[in-house]
Scaffold this active site. Structure first.
Site, PDB file in Angstrom:
ATOM      1  N   GLU A  16     -36.289  19.989 -60.383  1.00  0.00           N
ATOM      2  CA  GLU A  16     -36.903  21.321 -60.445  1.00  0.00           C
ATOM      3  C   GLU A  16     -35.843  22.388 -60.186  1.00  0.00           C
ATOM      4  O   GLU A  16     -35.128  22.315 -59.184  1.00  0.00           O
ATOM      5  CB  GLU A  16     -38.005  21.443 -59.391  1.00  0.00           C
ATOM      6  CG  GLU A  16     -39.168  20.503 -59.630  1.00  0.00           C
ATOM      7  CD  GLU A  16     -40.314  20.697 -58.632  1.00  0.00           C
ATOM      8  OE1 GLU A  16     -40.280  21.652 -57.832  1.00  0.00           O
ATOM      9  OE2 GLU A  16     -41.252  19.881 -58.673  1.00  0.00           O
ATOM     10  N   LYS A  20     -35.780  13.725 -63.190  1.00  0.00           N
ATOM     11  CA  LYS A  20     -36.251  15.103 -63.414  1.00  0.00           C
ATOM     12  C   LYS A  20     -35.959  15.912 -62.157  1.00  0.00           C
ATOM     13  O   LYS A  20     -36.132  15.422 -61.047  1.00  0.00           O
ATOM     14  CB  LYS A  20     -37.748  15.133 -63.742  1.00  0.00           C
ATOM     15  CG  LYS A  20     -38.290  16.566 -63.901  1.00  0.00           C
ATOM     16  CD  LYS A  20     -39.640  16.603 -64.591  1.00  0.00           C
ATOM     17  CE  LYS A  20     -40.819  16.324 -63.705  1.00  0.00           C
ATOM     18  NZ  LYS A  20     -40.998  17.224 -62.544  1.00  0.00           N
ATOM     19  N   ASP A  28     -38.916  11.603 -60.809  1.00  0.00           N
ATOM     20  CA  ASP A  28     -38.670  12.864 -60.118  1.00  0.00           C
ATOM     21  C   ASP A  28     -37.703  12.670 -58.969  1.00  0.00           C
ATOM     22  O   ASP A  28     -37.873  11.747 -58.157  1.00  0.00           O
ATOM     23  CB  ASP A  28     -39.985  13.409 -59.533  1.00  0.00           C
ATOM     24  CG  ASP A  28     -40.557  14.552 -60.334  1.00  0.00           C
ATOM     25  OD1 ASP A  28     -39.806  15.186 -61.114  1.00  0.00           O
ATOM     26  OD2 ASP A  28     -41.764  14.819 -60.192  1.00  0.00           O
ATOM     27  N   ASP A  88     -43.263  13.364 -58.397  1.00  0.00           N
ATOM     28  CA  ASP A  88     -43.389  13.461 -56.939  1.00  0.00           C
ATOM     29  C   ASP A  88     -44.802  13.916 -56.566  1.00  0.00           C
ATOM     30  O   ASP A  88     -45.144  14.011 -55.385  1.00  0.00           O
ATOM     31  CB  ASP A  88     -42.308  14.367 -56.326  1.00  0.00           C
ATOM     32  CG  ASP A  88     -42.332  15.777 -56.865  1.00  0.00           C
ATOM     33  OD1 ASP A  88     -43.155  16.069 -57.762  1.00  0.00           O
ATOM     34  OD2 ASP A  88     -41.541  16.611 -56.383  1.00  0.00           O
ATOM     35  N   SER A  89     -45.654  14.112 -57.590  1.00  0.00           N
ATOM     36  CA  SER A  89     -47.090  14.316 -57.346  1.00  0.00           C
ATOM     37  C   SER A  89     -47.685  13.067 -56.700  1.00  0.00           C
ATOM     38  O   SER A  89     -48.814  13.100 -56.209  1.00  0.00           O
ATOM     39  CB  SER A  89     -47.824  14.649 -58.655  1.00  0.00           C
ATOM     40  OG  SER A  89     -47.483  13.724 -59.664  1.00  0.00           O
ATOM     41  N   GLU A 128     -44.127  24.407 -66.379  1.00  0.00           N
ATOM     42  CA  GLU A 128     -45.410  24.270 -65.692  1.00  0.00           C
ATOM     43  C   GLU A 128     -46.033  25.637 -65.425  1.00  0.00           C
ATOM     44  O   GLU A 128     -45.390  26.528 -64.853  1.00  0.00           O
ATOM     45  CB  GLU A 128     -45.209  23.498 -64.370  1.00  0.00           C
ATOM     46  CG  GLU A 128     -46.496  23.329 -63.584  1.00  0.00           C
ATOM     47  CD  GLU A 128     -46.420  22.274 -62.484  1.00  0.00           C
ATOM     48  OE1 GLU A 128     -45.413  21.548 -62.390  1.00  0.00           O
ATOM     49  OE2 GLU A 128     -47.396  22.175 -61.719  1.00  0.00           O
TER      50      GLU A 128
HETATM   51  O1  KIV Z   1     -44.804  15.513 -60.196  1.00  0.00           O
HETATM   52  C1  KIV Z   1     -45.408  15.675 -61.269  1.00  0.00           C
HETATM   53  O2  KIV Z   1     -46.427  15.032 -61.556  1.00  0.00           O
HETATM   54  C2  KIV Z   1     -44.881  16.666 -62.195  1.00  0.00           C
HETATM   55  C3  KIV Z   1     -45.716  17.031 -63.375  1.00  0.00           C
HETATM   56  C4  KIV Z   1     -46.880  17.840 -62.964  1.00  0.00           C
HETATM   57  C5  KIV Z   1     -44.922  17.695 -64.417  1.00  0.00           C
HETATM   58  O3  KIV Z   1     -43.816  17.169 -61.980  1.00  0.00           O
END
Ligand code: KIV
Length: 245
Positions: free
Chosen positions: A96, A94, A64, A25-26, A163
């Site tokens: 969090e 994924k 994510d 989600d980056s 992280e």
């Molecule tokens: O969203 C992302 O890129 C991440 C990584 C930094 C692990 O969750």
């Protein structure tokens, strides 16, 4: 593990031999220019993930789950995960968080969807933390993180991202749980590493955290290429005779 958000980048990352591609989600930051990961939507994540999946021949693609798509309740979490799997073709999701989302993780796993955990600095909670500094330096937070990692393993997560936490704590977690621990800013005592692809290529020259190793300086190289193109077009040098019909 490296991130990718589009077809062309994912094709190169996959061809290079990366084990896992994370559609992070980056994307909210590096693709859309938002300050945080919070604004990206489920449909936008699916758009990025399906572009990546179309490029990949061998890597595992982890997607994510975006902020707001799983925190409400486990039913909502399951329907978001199913939508991701159905519409993107990704291989896993994924999420969090630790014990507070265990019920949702369990329900998603029951549906046959593999889940990767994410502990430590969890950017979707940035407004709770208030800052992007290293997490779990204090004993009580370190203990909670260890308990969360054990809970994620026990419920059935296949791996965990840690992280921005002290390297010593990350190494201890990696020794304690048997599933792979993937670090970012978590030292080298873990089982694997992940970086945001735009960061490691040096595309953004304003992001220079200590944990980041830059394998290129694409900002400079791209800048030079664009400026040369501008110059060539303005001077009439491009296109040349051999570059026309
Ligand atoms: O969203 C992302 O890129 C991440 C990584 C930094 C692990 O969750």
């Amino acid at each position: 593990m490296l991130t990718a958000y589009d077809f062309s980048m994912a094709r190169i990352v996959d061809e290079a031999g990366i084990d896992v591609i994370l559609v992070g989600d980056s994307a909210s930051n590096v693709m859309a220019g938002h300050e945080t990961t919070l604004p990206i939507t489920l449909d936008q994540m699916i758009y990025h993930a399906s572009s990546v999946v179309r490029a990949v021949k061998r890597s595992l693609v982890v997607v994510d789950m975006p902020f707001g798509s799983y925190q409400g309740n486990s039913k909502e979490a399951l329907s978001s995960a199913i939508k991701i799997m159905k519409e993107s073709g990704g291989h896993a999701v994924k999420m969090e968080g630790g014990q507070e989302i265990i019920e949702s993780i369990g329900r998603i796993l029951t549906a046959g969807i593999p889940v990767m955990g994410h502990l430590g600095l969890t950017p979707q909670s940035i407004y709770k933390f208030g800052t992007y500094v290293v997490r779990a330096k204090e004993e009580d937070e370190a203990k909670r993180l260890m308990d969360d990692a054990k809970a994620l393993e026990a419920v059935g997560c296949f791996a965990i991202v840690l992280e921005k936490i002290p390297a010593e704590l990350a190494a201890r977690v990696a020794k304690t749980v048997r599933i792979p621990i993937i670090g970012i800013g978590a030292g080298n005592g873990v089982d694997g590493q992940v970086l945001v692809v735009h960061d490691m290529l040096g595309i953004n020259n304003e992001f220079n955290p200590r944990f980041l190793r830059k394998y290129n300086n694409l900002h400079e190289q791209m800048m030079q290429s664009f400026q040369s193109y501008i110059q060539d077009v303005r001077s009439g040098d491009f296109p040349s005779e051999s570059e026309q019909y």
